[in-house]
Design a protein around this motif. Structure first.
Motif, PDB file in Angstrom:
ATOM      1  N   PRO A 189      20.383  -2.672   9.845  1.00  0.00           N
ATOM      2  CA  PRO A 189      19.350  -3.295   9.018  1.00  0.00           C
ATOM      3  C   PRO A 189      19.173  -2.560   7.688  1.00  0.00           C
ATOM      4  CG  PRO A 189      18.573  -2.965  11.264  1.00  0.00           C
ATOM      5  CD  PRO A 189      19.861  -2.228  11.132  1.00  0.00           C
ATOM      6  N   CYS A 190      18.848  -3.341   6.659  1.00  0.00           N
ATOM      7  CA  CYS A 190      18.729  -2.813   5.311  1.00  0.00           C
ATOM      8  C   CYS A 190      17.460  -3.364   4.659  1.00  0.00           C
ATOM      9  CB  CYS A 190      19.955  -3.243   4.517  1.00  0.00           C
ATOM     10  SG  CYS A 190      20.030  -2.507   2.888  1.00  0.00           S
ATOM     11  N   LEU A 191      16.784  -2.544   3.854  1.00  0.00           N
ATOM     12  CA  LEU A 191      15.590  -2.992   3.148  1.00  0.00           C
ATOM     13  C   LEU A 191      15.953  -4.111   2.189  1.00  0.00           C
ATOM     14  CD1 LEU A 191      12.561  -2.565   2.584  1.00  0.00           C
ATOM     15  CD2 LEU A 191      13.241  -0.973   0.778  1.00  0.00           C
ATOM     16  N   ALA A 192      15.289  -5.255   2.341  1.00  0.00           N
ATOM     17  CA  ALA A 192      15.568  -6.398   1.488  1.00  0.00           C
ATOM     18  C   ALA A 192      14.433  -6.656   0.505  1.00  0.00           C
ATOM     19  CB  ALA A 192      15.799  -7.643   2.346  1.00  0.00           C
ATOM     20  N   LYS A 193      13.197  -6.284   0.901  1.00  0.00           N
ATOM     21  CA  LYS A 193      12.052  -6.629   0.073  1.00  0.00           C
ATOM     22  C   LYS A 193      10.884  -5.717   0.415  1.00  0.00           C
ATOM     23  CE  LYS A 193       9.191 -10.680  -0.875  1.00  0.00           C
ATOM     24  NZ  LYS A 193       8.902 -12.047  -0.435  1.00  0.00           N
ATOM     25  N   VAL A 200      -1.553  -1.791   0.842  1.00  0.00           N
ATOM     26  CA  VAL A 200      -0.840  -2.136   2.066  1.00  0.00           C
ATOM     27  C   VAL A 200       0.582  -2.494   1.650  1.00  0.00           C
ATOM     28  CG1 VAL A 200      -0.717  -3.733   4.009  1.00  0.00           C
ATOM     29  CG2 VAL A 200      -2.952  -3.016   3.128  1.00  0.00           C
ATOM     30  N   LEU A 201       1.544  -1.867   2.299  1.00  0.00           N
ATOM     31  CA  LEU A 201       2.953  -2.104   1.992  1.00  0.00           C
ATOM     32  C   LEU A 201       3.607  -2.832   3.159  1.00  0.00           C
ATOM     33  CD1 LEU A 201       3.782   1.479   0.689  1.00  0.00           C
ATOM     34  CD2 LEU A 201       3.088  -0.499  -0.663  1.00  0.00           C
ATOM     35  N   ILE A 202       4.306  -3.908   2.860  1.00  0.00           N
ATOM     36  CA  ILE A 202       5.053  -4.657   3.866  1.00  0.00           C
ATOM     37  C   ILE A 202       6.533  -4.528   3.518  1.00  0.00           C
ATOM     38  CG2 ILE A 202       5.451  -6.890   4.966  1.00  0.00           C
ATOM     39  CD1 ILE A 202       2.613  -5.823   5.391  1.00  0.00           C
ATOM     40  N   TYR A 203       7.277  -3.891   4.408  1.00  0.00           N
ATOM     41  CA  TYR A 203       8.715  -3.689   4.223  1.00  0.00           C
ATOM     42  C   TYR A 203       9.455  -4.749   5.025  1.00  0.00           C
ATOM     43  CZ  TYR A 203       7.365   0.995   2.655  1.00  0.00           C
ATOM     44  OH  TYR A 203       6.809   2.055   1.997  1.00  0.00           O
ATOM     45  N   GLU A 204      10.340  -5.469   4.365  1.00  0.00           N
ATOM     46  CA  GLU A 204      11.151  -6.503   5.024  1.00  0.00           C
ATOM     47  C   GLU A 204      12.589  -6.013   5.122  1.00  0.00           C
ATOM     48  OE1 GLU A 204      12.949 -10.622   3.514  1.00  0.00           O
ATOM     49  OE2 GLU A 204      10.752 -10.613   3.578  1.00  0.00           O
ATOM     50  N   PRO A 218      13.129 -13.526  13.588  1.00  0.00           N
ATOM     51  CA  PRO A 218      13.585 -12.308  14.281  1.00  0.00           C
ATOM     52  C   PRO A 218      15.104 -12.116  14.290  1.00  0.00           C
ATOM     53  CG  PRO A 218      11.859 -13.377  15.532  1.00  0.00           C
ATOM     54  CD  PRO A 218      12.212 -14.300  14.390  1.00  0.00           C
ATOM     55  N   GLU A 219      15.864 -13.184  14.353  1.00  0.00           N
ATOM     56  CA  GLU A 219      17.319 -13.029  14.353  1.00  0.00           C
ATOM     57  C   GLU A 219      17.865 -12.648  12.970  1.00  0.00           C
ATOM     58  OE1 GLU A 219      16.367 -17.448  13.963  1.00  0.00           O
ATOM     59  OE2 GLU A 219      15.720 -15.857  15.291  1.00  0.00           O
ATOM     60  N   GLU A 220      17.047 -12.826  11.912  1.00  0.00           N
ATOM     61  CA  GLU A 220      17.462 -12.472  10.554  1.00  0.00           C
ATOM     62  C   GLU A 220      17.045 -11.053  10.167  1.00  0.00           C
ATOM     63  OE1 GLU A 220      15.478 -15.438   8.261  1.00  0.00           O
ATOM     64  OE2 GLU A 220      16.971 -16.974   8.678  1.00  0.00           O
ATOM     65  N   GLY A 221      15.931 -10.578  10.749  1.00  0.00           N
ATOM     66  CA  GLY A 221      15.433  -9.261  10.379  1.00  0.00           C
ATOM     67  C   GLY A 221      14.059  -8.996  10.971  1.00  0.00           C
ATOM     68  N   PHE A 222      13.320  -8.075  10.365  1.00  0.00           N
ATOM     69  CA  PHE A 222      12.011  -7.679  10.876  1.00  0.00           C
ATOM     70  C   PHE A 222      11.210  -7.028   9.753  1.00  0.00           C
ATOM     71  CE2 PHE A 222      15.209  -4.483  11.663  1.00  0.00           C
ATOM     72  CZ  PHE A 222      14.643  -3.322  11.163  1.00  0.00           C
ATOM     73  N   CYS A 223       9.913  -6.800  10.016  1.00  0.00           N
ATOM     74  CA  CYS A 223       9.032  -6.205   9.018  1.00  0.00           C
ATOM     75  C   CYS A 223       8.286  -5.012   9.588  1.00  0.00           C
ATOM     76  CB  CYS A 223       8.028  -7.240   8.517  1.00  0.00           C
ATOM     77  SG  CYS A 223       8.788  -8.567   7.557  1.00  0.00           S
ATOM     78  N   ARG A 224       7.896  -4.125   8.683  1.00  0.00           N
ATOM     79  CA  ARG A 224       7.097  -2.956   9.016  1.00  0.00           C
ATOM     80  C   ARG A 224       5.940  -2.891   8.029  1.00  0.00           C
ATOM     81  NH1 ARG A 224       9.633  -3.750  12.978  1.00  0.00           N
ATOM     82  NH2 ARG A 224      11.166  -2.343  13.900  1.00  0.00           N
ATOM     83  N   ILE A 225       4.835  -2.273   8.434  1.00  0.00           N
ATOM     84  CA  ILE A 225       3.652  -2.186   7.585  1.00  0.00           C
ATOM     85  C   ILE A 225       3.248  -0.721   7.445  1.00  0.00           C
ATOM     86  CG2 ILE A 225       2.052  -2.506   9.503  1.00  0.00           C
ATOM     87  CD1 ILE A 225       0.295  -4.191   7.606  1.00  0.00           C
TER      88      ILE A 225
END
Length: 97
Positions: A73-77, A61-65, A47-54
């Motif tokens: 925050p910026c899209l990393a993966k 199914v798409l998982i955005y990191e 959590p301190e590094e980032g978060f995910c959305r689905i």
């Protein structure tokens, strides 16, 4: 010749800076229908590094990191799974961590 090399290095640095955040969370939030996840699947991101959305897109199914970077925050993966592959890997229920 040295000035040409310096200019090329400067332009390369500027291009990398532009690519540093292809999609900010602010832009994603308002344009992409999604659900918030309390934790990234498999603990990929602390959590301190980032978060995910689905999100769902047809039968995928798409998982955005997103990673905390710079001003926001910026899209990393982006991970993309066929729905059946996603269910086989992660199951059909979600338990809050």
């Amino acid at each position: 010749m040295r000035s040409l090399v310096a200019v090329m290095l400067l332009l390369a640095g500027a291009a990398r800076a532009e690519q540093a955040c292809f999609l900010s969370y602010e832009g994603f939030e308002e344009k992409v229908p999604h659900l918030d996840l309390d934790a990234c699947l498999g603990g990929a991101v602390k959590p301190e590094e980032g978060f995910c959305r689905i999100a769902l897109s047809g039968a995928e199914v798409l998982i955005y990191e997103f990673r905390h970077a710079g001003p926001g925050p910026c899209l990393a993966k982006l991970d993309r799974y066929a729905f059946n592959d996603f269910v086989a890997r992660f199951g059909i229920s979600y338990a809050k961590p």
